[in-house]
Structure formats: structure tokens, C-alpha cells
Design a protein around this motif. Structure first.
Motif, PDB file in Angstrom:
ATOM      1  N   VAL A 262      33.127 -23.455 -17.117  1.00 12.77           N
ATOM      2  CA  VAL A 262      32.898 -22.572 -17.995  1.00 12.77           C
ATOM      3  C   VAL A 262      33.856 -21.296 -18.092  1.00 12.77           C
ATOM      4  CG1 VAL A 262      31.299 -19.937 -17.476  1.00 12.77           C
ATOM      5  CG2 VAL A 262      30.519 -22.309 -15.836  1.00 12.77           C
ATOM      6  N   ARG A 263      33.770 -20.493 -19.610  1.00 15.33           N
ATOM      7  CA  ARG A 263      34.677 -19.370 -20.070  1.00 15.33           C
ATOM      8  C   ARG A 263      33.740 -18.183 -20.025  1.00 15.33           C
ATOM      9  NH1 ARG A 263      35.416 -18.420 -25.881  1.00 15.33           N
ATOM     10  NH2 ARG A 263      33.557 -19.767 -25.798  1.00 15.33           N
ATOM     11  N   VAL A 264      34.560 -17.070 -19.816  1.00 11.23           N
ATOM     12  CA  VAL A 264      33.872 -15.390 -19.645  1.00 11.23           C
ATOM     13  C   VAL A 264      34.497 -15.436 -20.500  1.00 11.23           C
ATOM     14  CG1 VAL A 264      34.368 -13.693 -18.458  1.00 11.23           C
ATOM     15  CG2 VAL A 264      33.661 -15.661 -17.397  1.00 11.23           C
ATOM     16  N   ASP A 265      34.194 -14.668 -21.588  1.00 15.43           N
ATOM     17  CA  ASP A 265      34.833 -14.410 -22.984  1.00 15.43           C
ATOM     18  C   ASP A 265      35.246 -12.831 -22.852  1.00 15.43           C
ATOM     19  OD1 ASP A 265      36.389 -14.916 -26.085  1.00 15.43           O
ATOM     20  OD2 ASP A 265      34.276 -14.792 -26.884  1.00 15.43           O
ATOM     21  N   VAL A 266      36.118 -12.485 -23.266  1.00 13.57           N
ATOM     22  CA  VAL A 266      36.498 -11.395 -23.429  1.00 13.57           C
ATOM     23  C   VAL A 266      37.390 -11.013 -24.231  1.00 13.57           C
ATOM     24  CG1 VAL A 266      38.620  -9.246 -22.514  1.00 13.57           C
ATOM     25  CG2 VAL A 266      37.431 -10.588 -20.847  1.00 13.57           C
ATOM     26  N   THR A 267      36.261  -9.823 -25.329  1.00 15.88           N
ATOM     27  CA  THR A 267      35.977 -10.108 -26.877  1.00 15.88           C
ATOM     28  C   THR A 267      36.531  -8.136 -27.397  1.00 15.88           C
ATOM     29  OG1 THR A 267      34.449  -8.494 -27.309  1.00 15.88           O
ATOM     30  CG2 THR A 267      34.243 -11.098 -27.412  1.00 15.88           C
ATOM     31  N   ASP A 268      37.269  -7.411 -26.212  1.00 22.80           N
ATOM     32  CA  ASP A 268      37.879  -6.562 -26.331  1.00 22.80           C
ATOM     33  C   ASP A 268      38.344  -6.001 -24.700  1.00 22.80           C
ATOM     34  OD1 ASP A 268      39.252  -4.866 -27.855  1.00 22.80           O
ATOM     35  OD2 ASP A 268      37.892  -3.678 -29.505  1.00 22.80           O
ATOM     36  N   VAL A 269      39.369  -5.389 -24.836  1.00 22.28           N
ATOM     37  CA  VAL A 269      39.983  -4.190 -23.290  1.00 22.28           C
ATOM     38  C   VAL A 269      40.240  -2.958 -24.417  1.00 22.28           C
ATOM     39  CG1 VAL A 269      41.800  -4.562 -21.642  1.00 22.28           C
ATOM     40  CG2 VAL A 269      40.918  -6.672 -22.726  1.00 22.28           C
TER      41      VAL A 269
END
Length: 296
Positions: A262-269
Motif C-alpha cells: 500500500v502506498r500513501v500518496d502525499v501530494t504536497d507539503v
């Protein structure tokens, strides 16, 4: 335990918190933030699963993650090892919610056809992958705008549809049978149409009202006459009444992230000072994946 926070995840419930949907703020001020990652700064006398200096991520049912330090319950705090803290901060709420929806409320079994609304969101992107890991036969999703279709397809969906007119397309894709499980954070007509799509013994698991629609008034007769079930999942309620379930779901889901399934996609910080910018993005319903705040 006390965690020195480096990153905090951004969730729709924090937008609701900020808007006052959960009631007026406390007299001494509320700090939003349902999840945070960082380093353990201090532990209580009965904490045995982590030590000072360990890297951890935590689900925070009482909020407080948008801060330099936060108190966290040991039951909802998970060692992250080598996992990137940015990803770890985005994981505890959406992973636990998605796993609980599928394995808890949804009672997923091998071969199930699963329909996930808000497929491009934080829960939707991990729920598709978790459904696969838990044996789903077909995973379908809906999104609110065309630009989200291609993005959501990257998380293992067999098909991603625009939410407008979705029910007719779902019937075509399932040969008229319908679906075994629906995960719905939208509500309103989307929820009503989804109930009509349930196959025999099909389950709908509601976990929000992001569409802002009035609550449905459901009659029981159509449910028992069509062998359908409607339920809900609320991580905050479980944290109060069944904390062991939150811990079990959270750990199982995080193990799948560590294993690469499973991949948790962080699209912006964004920096913590731009927390309102992040919440405004959620309010606009244009976000994809997960937003994270950099605290330290």
C-alpha cells in the motif's frame, strides 16, 4: 507519551473542526490535527511499546497535531522505523479508516466487488489498495471531476467514473448484479443511489458527509426485501468505545505500507503557518491524495 512533532497530516475532519461543525472551540483554544509524526520526547510509566528517541506516528482522537509537541495515547501510536515521516504523518487516520471500513463495517470477503466514492482522496487512494490486499475481485471508484480520473486510476482501480451518472455505468460494469460493498463519504443522492446498487447481502459503509447534503431518511422495508445492509464507520467513536479496534486496524494497515503493498500518496507539503491554506484546499474539493504540514 509526548511527541516532538515534525509533520502533521491534514484531514477533512480538521476542516470541520475549524468551521465549528463539532461545536464551539474550547475557552482556552483548540489545536486541530488528527495525526502527527515525529520523535518520542517523553513516555508515561505504563508505556512499553516505544522509548524516548523512537520515531513514531500517532492518531490523535482529541486533535492537537498542528503543534510542536503533542500528547498521544500509546494505543494509537505506532513505531515507523525507516518509513519517511512525511508519509507516516499522512497515514494513521486514513489507513485506519480505510481498513476499518473494509474489514470492520464492510466485512469484505475474497472476490467482492467494491465501489469507493471520492476515489482520489486520502481514504480513497489507500482503500483501493487495501481492498486488493484483502482479496477484492473488482475495485471501482468515482470522482467529482474529470481531472481526478487519471490520478485515481494509479491506485489499482479497475475503473474510475465521474460521480454524475455513476449508477448506470456501475450496472453495466457489473452486468446488472451490482456491488458487494460501497464506501461512501459523500452522502445525499450518491448514498441513496449506492444503496440501490447493492447486490444480495451487499453492504454500504458510510463514513462522512463531505457533500454537505441533509441526512437520508431510510426505510427499513426496502433493505430487508432486497437483502441489503447499511452501516457506518467513525474512527472517533471507536477510539472512545473500542480503542483496541482502532489499534488493530491501524497496525494491520501500517504493516501493509511497510511491506510495500500500500502506498500513501502525499501530494504536497506546506509549512505549519499555511495550515489555513491547506484547509481551504480541502474546502474547495480540488485536492488529491494527502496534504501534510511541516512543523519543525
Amino acid at each position: 507519551m509526548l511527541i516532538q512533532v515534525s509533520h502533521a497530516g491534514v484531514n477533512f475532519a480538521e476542516l470541520q473542526h475549524w468551521r465549528g461543525d463539532f461545536g464551539p472551540p474550547e475557552p482556552d483554544g483548540d489545536v486541530p490535527g488528527l495525526e502527527a509524526a515525529g520523535v518520542v520526547a517523553a513516555v508515561g510509566p505504563d508505556v512499553g511499546n516505544v522509548a524516548v528517541g523512537d520515531q513514531v506516528t500517532a492518531y490523535l482522537p482529541g486533535f492537537g497535531g498542528y503543534a510542536e509537541y503533542v500528547l498521544a495515547r500509546a494505543a494509537f501510536t505506532y513505531p515507523i522505523g525507516e518509513l519517511d515521516r512525511t508519509v507516516a504523518a499522512a497515514a494513521p487516520t486514513v489507513l485506519t479508516t480505510a481498513y476499518g471500513l473494509l474489514a470492520g463495517t464492510g466485512r469484505i470477503v475474497a472476490g467482492d466487488t467494491v465501489l469507493i466514492h471520492a476515489a482520489a482522496g486520502g481514504v480513497g487512494t489507500v482503500a483501493a489498495q487495501l481492498a486488493r490486499a484483502l482479496g477484492a475481485g473488482k475495485v471501482l471508484g468515482t470522482v467529482g471531476s474529470l481531472e481526478k480520473v487519471e490520478y485515481a486510476e494509479g491506485f489499482g482501480y479497475d475503473a474510475v467514473l465521474l460521480r454524475e451518472g455513476f449508477s448506470e455505468e456501475i450496472r453495466k460494469l457489473t452486468g446488472g448484479r451490482g456491488v458487494d460493498l460501497v464506501l461512501d463519504p459523500v452522502g445525499g443522492s450518491v448514498r441513496a443511489e449506492s444503496i440501490e446498487l447493492l447486490a444480495p447481502f451487499g453492504r454500504l459503509a458510510a463514513f462522512g458527509d463531505a457533500g454537505g447534503y441533509p441526512d437520508l431518511t431510510l426505510q427499513v422495508q426496502p433493505l430487508w426485501k432486497n437483502t441489503r445492509l447499511v452501516g457506518g464507520f467513525n474512527i472517533g467513536d471507536l477510539a472512545r468505545r473500542a480503542p483496541e479496534a482502532v489499534s488493530r486496524f491501524g497496525r494491520a494497515a501500517l504493516d501493509l505500507v511497510r511491506s510495500g503493498q500500500v502506498r500513501v500518496d502525499v501530494t504536497d507539503v506546506l509549512p505549519l503557518a499555511e495550515a489555513k491554506v491547506a484547509l481551504d484546499r480541502l474546502a474547495s474539493a480540488t485536492t488529491r491524495g494527502k496534504l501534510v504540514l511541516a512543523v519543525g
